[in-house]
Write an enzyme that holds these catalytic residues in place. Structure first.
Site, PDB file in Angstrom:
ATOM      1  N   ASP A 292      -8.283  -4.650   2.259  1.00  0.00           N
ATOM      2  CA  ASP A 292      -7.504  -5.400   2.201  1.00  0.00           C
ATOM      3  C   ASP A 292      -7.293  -6.231   2.750  1.00  0.00           C
ATOM      4  O   ASP A 292      -6.357  -7.315   2.293  1.00  0.00           O
ATOM      5  CB  ASP A 292      -5.590  -4.572   2.752  1.00  0.00           C
ATOM      6  CG  ASP A 292      -4.856  -2.910   2.578  1.00  0.00           C
ATOM      7  OD1 ASP A 292      -5.346  -3.250   1.315  1.00  0.00           O
ATOM      8  OD2 ASP A 292      -5.242  -2.328   3.040  1.00  0.00           O
TER       9      ASP A 292
ATOM     10  N   ASP B 132      -3.430  -2.135   5.188  1.00  0.00           N
ATOM     11  CA  ASP B 132      -4.281  -1.405   6.856  1.00  0.00           C
ATOM     12  C   ASP B 132      -5.633  -1.109   7.015  1.00  0.00           C
ATOM     13  O   ASP B 132      -5.978  -1.191   8.064  1.00  0.00           O
ATOM     14  CB  ASP B 132      -3.874  -0.110   7.277  1.00  0.00           C
ATOM     15  CG  ASP B 132      -3.859   0.437   6.473  1.00  0.00           C
ATOM     16  OD1 ASP B 132      -4.667   0.338   4.862  1.00  0.00           O
ATOM     17  OD2 ASP B 132      -3.333   1.799   6.368  1.00  0.00           O
TER      18      ASP B 132
ATOM     19  N   ASP C 217       1.050  -1.057  -0.072  1.00  0.00           N
ATOM     20  CA  ASP C 217       0.033   0.018  -0.299  1.00  0.00           C
ATOM     21  C   ASP C 217       0.670   1.144   0.239  1.00  0.00           C
ATOM     22  O   ASP C 217       2.016   1.154   0.228  1.00  0.00           O
ATOM     23  CB  ASP C 217      -1.072  -0.153   1.160  1.00  0.00           C
ATOM     24  CG  ASP C 217      -1.880   0.879   1.030  1.00  0.00           C
ATOM     25  OD1 ASP C 217      -2.320   1.576   0.033  1.00  0.00           O
ATOM     26  OD2 ASP C 217      -1.728   1.448   2.694  1.00  0.00           O
TER      27      ASP C 217
END
Length: 867
Positions: free
Chosen positions: A614, A610, A326
């Protein structure tokens, strides 16, 4: 058929057959029967007892249990107890890990609010969120959790934090406008609200369009269910190893048993002889040693900000070949920072402003006055964009509180998502000044004049074009741009009509900058043969700008948006992923498909994240890495590892640790198998030449559970080799017992066997079989203890440092003292069935035990001399 975001609020209400009064009781009842409760469904859970017994299906565990039964048949009850304790402990560990993993869905459920405000029967009421139905009119205000997905009917300065879904921390400004585009990411559906998000500002009225498993959160729960946790490469290798070991031992034991039967030995005696060989061959302590080594590895990594949730994931890190990361907070700092300003017709880096220059100082002052943010030592309060403006002033010794006291605010027009502007009226040097800041595309049409160091002039086509060019330049570099304007007034209050005829002062461009260590970490990845990939919910321009800065992206053609994945089949995506380094505006399903595509290409994938969005990809990946600071509980539960510092460079350190641990485990297995091979060769030698049994069962138990276990654990704690990150990721499809490994194991086993056979023959020459078995036992035991030093590395012990691993010395000293206690203490001598040896025989044992180590080290020195 168009989706709800593509329809007007009137069309949505007609489609769902709802009026402004809301649903009546009868309609609610009918819809509850039709749609069910507003809750996430739980799949059928496996009971804890079933999970516990499932741990015994592993082939290595079955081999250990067979060893326990064999030991019991031999009368070695102590051995049976020890082995069963190891097996049961491993089963308990596996069960605990499984139960923890089942918490993901429970944490998803926790994201939904327990109560919700709805309009029914033309009355506003509070109901349990589980009772919400499709068509309900939901009322939202600041501080509320959204309990269902819905289309906005009314919107008053509504801002919603959707980070749990999109991964982006900035609140989303909502509106009621219909969106005509077909390909729209969840993050761009500004006229919709989603379950699990949080209202940070304003209020709104929503018509519910989806509940339960049909919501975006529900779809993620479904994806979590379909995402499969994969076995780690080490687990796969150990499975294959167990199968090959079982087959090999069975063949050898059958061979021995057949030879003995042909020679006329009693069936029971022949069987027990073959069984003793099986006990010698099975590395009973292997499973527990691997667990102990991995546990020590997790402790070391915890000190380096990486918490390992699943033991075997430590080794998985070592074979990672792709990291899907990410952007926000992992590669970047997760805070807005001003990068450049445009003032007085020139672009100036944020650290090169001159506060003695009147225009540059005025720009800083106006940015602070037209903001509400306050910075502190421990915590900053306010919008991230305004915090960036205030911190810019702080860098030039301008305290926002002092500035606002000196130039007090008389009135204000708060920021509004429809206007995209904020204005304040301040008393500055005996003059009332209205300061307006906002997006350039909105504010440009309201600008009448431009201020430069030469004075104030009317906005010309040329100056307008210059401002637009600079704004475009900033935007292409992924910067978020704010325009600062003002005008003098005699009024004591201001309204929307005053936000015209503004004087342009400058532009302030900001972004969430990369972490300082990100670039170095990405470079380390590339050197180690690992491909870093950015997967983000942010816009493509911002993502590519960051990716280029830190070295992930070389060519802009390697960046695509999530909607482009929609049109690709799984096979096409499998080909495409190899050429893409940045994915922007992606959905949870896209992330899952990207991870699977890399895995279909035979890669070991680490995935960082996070948010709730995800979680499916974290679970599907070979090693899921959740953020400890910003991560949701759902993300953490779906992951194998949690970063306590949310830092990409920590992942790279963890990969180095994982590679070292795998090398150490492999060396420990080599130590165990080569030593066991030595014992097998000695037993085979005795069988072929019709000699007495060279070892008593109690000898083999002593070697396998004491003098083997301690050196093997010590080898597993070998310090990390810095050269390890210069190698490419290992081939996970290559079995542990490959040709090279097996050849080395056999050769080292032969060396140990030769020394043991010589000692055995020397003992037989005395005519006392007990002396012969004692000399064979002592030589095999001591040579394996010394062999522990040899197994520390593929390089010579002199290259890696004789004393660099203190644990191997502890293991050697404890093992040697234990062996001599068995040989010399009367009580133990009788238990272990050993004879009293002469000084000459002991000296001969010492020399023979040292020879395999000497030959091995001589070969390693010669082999690595030219490397």
């Amino acid at each position: 058929m168009s989706e709800y975001h593509q329809q007007s609020s009137v069309e949505v209400m007609e489609k769902l057959d709802v009026t402004e009064k809301g649903l009546n009781n009868q309609e609610v009842q009918i819809r509850q029967e039709e749609y069910g409760p507003n809750a996430l469904e739980e799949g059928k859970k496996t009971s804890t007892i079933a999970v516990f017994f499932a741990q015994f299906k592993d082939l290595l565990v079955i081999i250990l249990m067979i060893a326990a039964i064999i030991s019991l048949l031999l009368g070695e009850v102590e051995s049976t107890i020890v082995i069963m304790i190891v097996v049961i402990l491993n089963a308990v560990l596996g069960t605990v890990q499984h139960v923890k993993a089942e918490q993901s869905l429970d944490n998803l459920k926790a994201l939904t609010s327990p109560v919700a405000k709805v309009k029914r029967n033309n009355k506003i009421m509070e109901i349990p969120s589980e009772e919400i139905v499709v068509g309900d009119i939901l009322l939202l205000e600041a501080g509320d959790y959204v309990s269902a997905d819905g289309r906005l009917l009314e919107c008053h300065n509504l801002q919603i934090n959707e980070s749990s879904l999109t991964g982006e921390s900035l609140a989303v400004e909502k509106n009621t406008d219909l969106i005509k585009d077909d390909q729209v990411a969840t993050a761009d559906k500004s006229n919709m609200v989603f379950t699990g998000s949080f209202v940070t500002n304003g209020r709104g009225k929503v018509i519910v369009t989806a509940i339960g498993m049909e919501t975006e959160i529900g779809k993620i729960a479904n994806l979590l269910d379909t995402a499969k946790e994969k076995k780690t490469p080490l687990q796969v290798s150990l499975d294959h190893f167990g199968e090959n070991l079982a087959l090999g031992i069975s063949i050898i034991c059958l061979f021995i048993f057949t030879i003995d039967m042909i020679r006329g030995r009693e069936i029971v005696e022949s069987f027990m002889f073959a069984v003793s060989l099986a006990v010698a061959a099975i590395p009973e302590a292997l499973s527990s040693i691997v667990t102990i080594v991995l546990a020590f590895g997790t402790q070391k990594m915890a000190k380096e900000n990486a918490i390992i949730r699943k033991l075997f994931a430590v080794e998985s890190l070592g074979s990672v070949s792709v990291i899907c990361s990410d952007k926000t907070g992992t590669l970047t700092q997760n805070k807005m920072v001003v990068q450049q300003v445009f003032v007085n017709q020139k672009i100036i880096p944020q650290d090169q402003l001159n506060t003695e220059h009147e225009m540059e100082r005025d720009l800083l002052l106006m940015a602070q006055l037209c903001s509400d943010a306050i910075t502190g030592e421990k915590k900053d309060i306010g919008d991230p964009t305004e915090i960036a403006l205030v911190k810019l002033g702080r860098n030039y010794q301008l305290d926002e509180v002092a500035v606002r006291e000196k130039y007090p605010r008389l009135a204000e027009i708060p920021f509004d998502s429809d206007r995209k502007l904020m204005s304040t009226l301040n008393r500055v040097d005996q003059q009332n000044v209205m300061i307006t800041k906002g997006a350039l595309d909105v504010i440009l049409s309201r600008i009448a004049k431009v201020e430069t160091s030469t004075g104030i002039s009317f906005l010309t086509e040329e100056s307008r074009k210059k401002i637009e060019e600079v704004n475009e330049q900033f935007s292409k570099n992924g910067l978020r741009v704010l325009a600062i304007t003002y005008k003098n007034t005699n009024k004591q209050s201001i309204d929307l009509n005053d936000e015209n005829d503004l004087i342009f002062v400058g532009l302030i461009a900001m972004m969430d900058p990369p972490r300082e260590e990100s670039k170095e970490a990405v470079e380390s990845c590339i050197q180690a043969g690992i491909k870093p990939v950015m997967i983000t919910g942010d816009h493509k321009i911002t993502a590519t700008a960051i990716a280029k800065q830190i070295g992930i992206l070389k060519d802009s053609s390697e960046a695509i948006e999530g909607y482009e994945i929609e049109d690709l089949t799984d096979e096409q995506l499998k080909e495409k992923v190899q050429d893409v380094s940045v994915y922007a505006r992606v959905s949870p399903e896209h992330k899952l498909r990207i991870v699977r595509a890399w895995q279909d290409n035979g890669k070991v994938v680490a995935m960082t994240g996070d948010g709730v969005n995800d979680a499916p990809a974290l679970k599907q990946s070979d090693i899921g890495v959740a953020m400890g600071i910003t991560g949701t509980e759902v993300a953490k539960d779906a992951s194998s590892m949690v970063l306590t510092d949310d830092n990409f460079s920590t992942i790279v350190k963890s990969i180095a640790n994982g590679r070292s641990l795998y090398a150490n485990i492999k060396n420990a297995i080599m130590f165990l198998l080569s030593g066991n091979a030595g014992a097998i060769f000695v037993v085979l030698y005795a069988t072929i030449f019709a000699l007495p049994v060279p070892f008593a069962p109690v000898h083999l138990l002593f070697i396998n559970l004491l003098t083997d276990s301690l050196p093997a654990i010590a080898i597993g704690l070998e310090p990390h080799n810095k050269k390890i990150m210069k190698d490419k990721p290992r081939n996970i499809h290559q079995p542990l017992l490959n040709k090279k490994f097996t050849t080395q194991m056999i050769l080292e086993g032969i060396l140990i066997a030769i020394s043991t056979i010589i000692a055995f023959q020397m003992g037989l020459s005395t005519g006392d079989n007990v002396v012969a078995t004692t000399m064979a036992f002592a030589t095999l035991c001591l040579s394996r203890l010394i062999h522990g030093f040899n197994s520390r590395s593929k390089e010579s012990i002199f290259s890696i440092g004789v004393f660099s691993n203190k644990y191997t010395w502890y293991a050697f000293i404890i093992g040697t003292l234990s062996l001599h206690a068995v040989l010399f203490l009367p009580g133990l001598s009788s238990v272990f069935e050993v004879a009293k040896l002469t000084t000459y025989q002991l000296g001969f044992i010492y020399v023979l035990s040292f020879m395999p180590f000497l030959i091995n080290q001589w070969f390693k020195v010669l082999y690595f001399r030219g490397k």
